[in-house]
Design a protein around this motif. Structure first.
Motif, PDB file in Angstrom:
ATOM      1  N   GLU A  93       0.846  -1.198   0.000  1.00  0.00           N
ATOM      2  CA  GLU A  93       0.000   0.000   0.000  1.00  0.00           C
ATOM      3  C   GLU A  93       0.875   1.240   0.000  1.00  0.00           C
ATOM      4  OE1 GLU A  93      -3.387   0.252   0.012  1.00  0.00           O
ATOM      5  OE2 GLU A  93      -3.545  -1.927  -0.114  1.00  0.00           O
ATOM      6  N   HIS A  94       0.304   2.314  -0.476  1.00  0.00           N
ATOM      7  CA  HIS A  94       0.949   3.620  -0.323  1.00  0.00           C
ATOM      8  C   HIS A  94       0.330   4.280   0.900  1.00  0.00           C
ATOM      9  CE1 HIS A  94       3.409   3.859  -3.889  1.00  0.00           C
ATOM     10  NE2 HIS A  94       2.444   3.260  -4.544  1.00  0.00           N
ATOM     11  N   HIS A 132       5.680   3.631   0.228  1.00  0.00           N
ATOM     12  CA  HIS A 132       5.218   2.314  -0.213  1.00  0.00           C
ATOM     13  C   HIS A 132       5.597   1.318   0.882  1.00  0.00           C
ATOM     14  CE1 HIS A 132       3.923  -0.391  -3.358  1.00  0.00           C
ATOM     15  NE2 HIS A 132       5.028  -1.101  -3.245  1.00  0.00           N
ATOM     16  N   THR A 133       4.631   0.526   1.376  1.00  0.00           N
ATOM     17  CA  THR A 133       4.908  -0.350   2.510  1.00  0.00           C
ATOM     18  C   THR A 133       4.141  -1.668   2.395  1.00  0.00           C
ATOM     19  OG1 THR A 133       4.986  -0.423   4.932  1.00  0.00           O
ATOM     20  CG2 THR A 133       3.078   0.639   3.954  1.00  0.00           C
ATOM     21  N   PRO A 134       4.683  -2.762   2.968  1.00  0.00           N
ATOM     22  CA  PRO A 134       3.915  -4.007   3.044  1.00  0.00           C
ATOM     23  C   PRO A 134       2.680  -3.782   3.916  1.00  0.00           C
ATOM     24  CG  PRO A 134       6.223  -4.399   3.563  1.00  0.00           C
ATOM     25  CD  PRO A 134       6.019  -2.916   3.529  1.00  0.00           C
ATOM     26  N   GLY A 193      -0.161  -5.097  -6.282  1.00  0.00           N
ATOM     27  CA  GLY A 193       1.087  -4.871  -5.558  1.00  0.00           C
ATOM     28  C   GLY A 193       2.008  -6.061  -5.647  1.00  0.00           C
ATOM     29  N   THR A 194       3.048  -6.013  -4.866  1.00  0.00           N
ATOM     30  CA  THR A 194       4.046  -7.076  -4.886  1.00  0.00           C
ATOM     31  C   THR A 194       3.702  -8.133  -3.849  1.00  0.00           C
ATOM     32  OG1 THR A 194       5.466  -5.855  -3.349  1.00  0.00           O
ATOM     33  CG2 THR A 194       5.815  -5.463  -5.699  1.00  0.00           C
ATOM     34  N   THR A 195       4.638  -9.042  -3.606  1.00  0.00           N
ATOM     35  CA  THR A 195       4.394 -10.197  -2.738  1.00  0.00           C
ATOM     36  C   THR A 195       5.350 -10.155  -1.552  1.00  0.00           C
ATOM     37  OG1 THR A 195       3.824 -11.413  -4.751  1.00  0.00           O
ATOM     38  CG2 THR A 195       4.151 -12.721  -2.763  1.00  0.00           C
ATOM     39  N   PHE A 218       9.611  -7.208  -2.299  1.00  0.00           N
ATOM     40  CA  PHE A 218       9.182  -5.874  -1.899  1.00  0.00           C
ATOM     41  C   PHE A 218      10.403  -4.974  -1.945  1.00  0.00           C
ATOM     42  CE2 PHE A 218       8.699  -2.424   1.117  1.00  0.00           C
ATOM     43  CZ  PHE A 218       7.557  -1.842   0.616  1.00  0.00           C
ATOM     44  N   GLU A 219      10.171  -3.739  -2.356  1.00  0.00           N
ATOM     45  CA  GLU A 219      11.266  -2.790  -2.400  1.00  0.00           C
ATOM     46  C   GLU A 219      10.730  -1.377  -2.231  1.00  0.00           C
ATOM     47  OE1 GLU A 219      15.336  -2.544  -4.997  1.00  0.00           O
ATOM     48  OE2 GLU A 219      13.541  -3.230  -6.012  1.00  0.00           O
ATOM     49  N   ASN A 220      11.376  -0.616  -1.365  1.00  0.00           N
ATOM     50  CA  ASN A 220      11.134   0.820  -1.249  1.00  0.00           C
ATOM     51  C   ASN A 220      12.463   1.472  -0.885  1.00  0.00           C
ATOM     52  OD1 ASN A 220      11.494   0.618   1.559  1.00  0.00           O
ATOM     53  ND2 ASN A 220       9.330   0.864   2.045  1.00  0.00           N
ATOM     54  N   GLN A 221      12.434   2.723  -0.471  1.00  0.00           N
ATOM     55  CA  GLN A 221      13.690   3.418  -0.173  1.00  0.00           C
ATOM     56  C   GLN A 221      14.403   2.844   1.052  1.00  0.00           C
ATOM     57  OE1 GLN A 221      10.647   4.823  -0.189  1.00  0.00           O
ATOM     58  NE2 GLN A 221      10.358   6.182   1.551  1.00  0.00           N
ATOM     59  N   ASP A 222      13.695   2.099   1.902  1.00  0.00           N
ATOM     60  CA  ASP A 222      14.290   1.553   3.116  1.00  0.00           C
ATOM     61  C   ASP A 222      14.539   0.050   3.070  1.00  0.00           C
ATOM     62  OD1 ASP A 222      14.100   4.099   4.369  1.00  0.00           O
ATOM     63  OD2 ASP A 222      11.993   3.695   4.849  1.00  0.00           O
ATOM     64  N   ILE A 223      13.779  -0.668   2.242  1.00  0.00           N
ATOM     65  CA  ILE A 223      13.801  -2.135   2.253  1.00  0.00           C
ATOM     66  C   ILE A 223      14.039  -2.666   0.842  1.00  0.00           C
ATOM     67  CG2 ILE A 223      12.455  -4.220   2.728  1.00  0.00           C
ATOM     68  CD1 ILE A 223      10.752  -2.493   4.646  1.00  0.00           C
TER      69      ILE A 223
END
Length: 170
Positions: free
Chosen positions: A36-37, A42-44, A71-73, A107-112
């Motif tokens: 979700e945003h 963007h976060t799980p 979304g992703t998995t 999953f990928e965002n700026q932190d993970i």
């Protein structure tokens, strides 16, 4: 997940919930894991859509037609977070965790950055943690998905891993 895979996974989920509603002393919780945003991030995410201990079965008919899972998995990330919701066998109750998936953990965002071998091993660790608590885990990979790697899915779910055709989910 989308299209026929989504519709058939939903049919199987609803069939399990309906059967459980007709059996005394059987609880079911249906959750969805996706991304979700939230604000600008963007976060799980985990969404508890139905809990037979609180909800009436007609909630499924009223709500589920509006649910989608874009979304992703983020498999293991969400499995780690949802374990508090799952009753373990030390309470004298048999517990099952049934997972339908069409992709590998990602999953990928700026932190993970969560994918590949490390995500597969992390998901496996979360599955093993559930099993250590006496929770029986069933993993179903719905064919035709993203990044199908039979060995990774077997690594995550072990002997309980099953590969199913999108037309045979129910």
């Amino acid at each position: 997940m989308s299209g026929s895979k989504w519709r058939n996974a939903q049919k199987a989920t609803v069939a399990i919930a309906k059967a459980a509603s007709m059996v005394g002393n059987l609880d079911i919780v249906i959750s969805y894991r996706s991304t979700e945003h939230i604000g600008s991030k963007h976060t799980p995410a985990i969404f508890i859509a139905y809990d037979s201990r609180k909800d009436k079965i007609n909630k499924i008919a009223n709500l589920f037609k509006y649910i989608c899972c874009p979304g992703t998995t983020p498999e293991g990330l969400c499995f780690e977070a949802i374990q508090e919701e799952i009753v373990d066998s030390s309470t004298g109750i048999d517990s099952y965790f049934i997972n339908f998936s069409d992709g590998e953990p990602y999953f990928e965002n700026q932190d993970i950055t969560y994918y590949g071998d490390s995500a597969t091993k992390h998901t496996r660790a979360q599955v093993e943690n559930m099993r250590a608590r006496g929770i029986k885990v069933l993993g179903y990979f719905i064919g035709g998905g993203y990044g199908r790697n039979d060995s990774n899915f077997k690594t995550m779910y072990g002997k309980s891993a099953e590969f199913i055709d999108t037309n045979q989910v129910v």
